[in-house]
Design an enzyme around this catalytic site. Structure first.
Site, short mmCIF file in Angstrom:
data_model
loop_
_atom_site.label_atom_id
_atom_site.label_comp_id
_atom_site.label_asym_id
_atom_site.label_seq_id
_atom_site.Cartn_x
_atom_site.Cartn_y
_atom_site.Cartn_z
N CYS A 12 0.81 -1.22 0.00
CA CYS A 12 0.00 0.00 0.00
C CYS A 12 0.85 1.27 0.00
O CYS A 12 1.98 1.29 0.46
CB CYS A 12 -0.97 0.03 1.17
SG CYS A 12 -2.16 -1.33 1.18
N GLY A 13 0.25 2.33 -0.51
CA GLY A 13 0.87 3.64 -0.50
C GLY A 13 -0.13 4.68 -0.04
O GLY A 13 -1.31 4.61 -0.39
#
Length: 302
Positions: A2-3
């Site tokens: 994830c970012g």
């Protein structure tokens, strides 16, 4: 993996560029999570008209695509007040002179299976399944304006890739949370919250954290003390960004193994999972840049 990204603008002259800047930040994080993405935009006058109650609907739950005018009329009948609507890709952004809470109740009465992406004054929340670059283009995010934006790119690890599993989780009025990492004890805390009457839309661990924070804020706690309470209660590895229409806060767990970078200038405050998400911001070469310390809450307000 994830970012996460967030941008808080201090200079009104930059408000027209919010969508362009946020799009660039989000797309830079596309390889950290390419199965879904979402954004919360604060202050766009088309998506969330000033002085109006606003509700963002990610999915009507009807199994069919409905015209935005029909959706607005249907909700207006349930509300017994006028409702305006804007279609953004598959999302429906609704607004009314009524409060956001009253509008939300009307949406749920008209569409009981709808997935509510967010609600509250001055905020629009968009999320969907697909690569962040494709989604930002379908939303026309580059044209959005406002003073603050938060975004997330997801690599699913423990719940389905559906609109209900996408971030941000915007479960309190004007509030949203994005998360990189995982909560180890989310099932236990979910059971405790359900016993207190909290209703969940997904099995995603992030939603547990978002509803935990929303419950504390509803009790009158501020963002900083709520995040400190989350750190005491939740086990796991995480970087969190929590926002409302007036504030922007970041915290990491005690080990801080999930990456995060914060940059600040007189014109803006920004954070990203990696520096490259910030590299295109105006004046970043003169910014103060640092990695947030473990369990320290960093918060800014308008």
């Amino acid at each position: 993996m994830c970012g996460i990204v967030g941008l808080h603008l201090r200079t009104p002259e930059l408000y027209p560029r919010l969508g362009t800047l946020l799009s660039g930040m989000l797309c830079e994080m596309g390889d950290r999570g390419s199965d879904s993405a979402g954004v919360a935009v604060y202050g766009d006058v088309t998506w969330s008209p000033p002085g109006q109650g606003c509700v963002s609907v990610a999915d009507l739950g009807t199994g069919r695509r409905e015209d935005i005018d029909l959706v607005a009329r249907t909700v207006a009948t349930a509300l017994d007040d006028d409702v305006e609507g804007v279609a953004v890709a598959d999302s429906h952004l609704l607004s009314s002179d009524a409060s956001s809470e009253a509008l939300l109740a009307a949406v749920r009465a008209a569409y009981p299976e709808a997935i509510i992406a967010g609600f509250g004054a001055d905020v629009a929340v968009l999320k969907g399944v697909g690569h962040p670059r494709v989604l930002t283009e379908s939303w026309g995010l580059a044209d959005a304006q406002g003073w603050q934006g938060v975004g997330h790119t997801r690599m699913a690890t423990e719940s389905a890739v559906t609109p209900s599993g996408c971030h941000p989780y915007a479960v309190g009025p004007g509030q949203c949370m994005v998360h990189n990492g995982s909560f180890a004890n989310h099932a236990t805390i979910r059971r405790e919250l359900r016993a207190r009457g909290v209703v969940f839309d997904s099995e995603n661990d992030t939603e547990v954290g978002a509803r935990f924070i929303a419950a504390l804020l509803a009790e009158g706690r501020d963002v900083e003390s709520s995040l400190k309470e989350l750190c005491r209660t939740f086990d796991g590895f995480y970087t969190l960004l929590v926002s409302d229409r007036d504030s922007f806060a970041v915290v990491r767990d005690a080990i801080a193994c999930k990456p995060a970078v914060i940059a600040e200038t007189d014109d803006w405050v920004a954070m990203g999972s990696e520096y490259r998400a910030l590299a295109g911001l105006p004046g970043v070469e003169n910014a103060r840049i640092w990695e947030p310390e473990p369990e320290v809450v960093y918060a800014w307000s308008r």
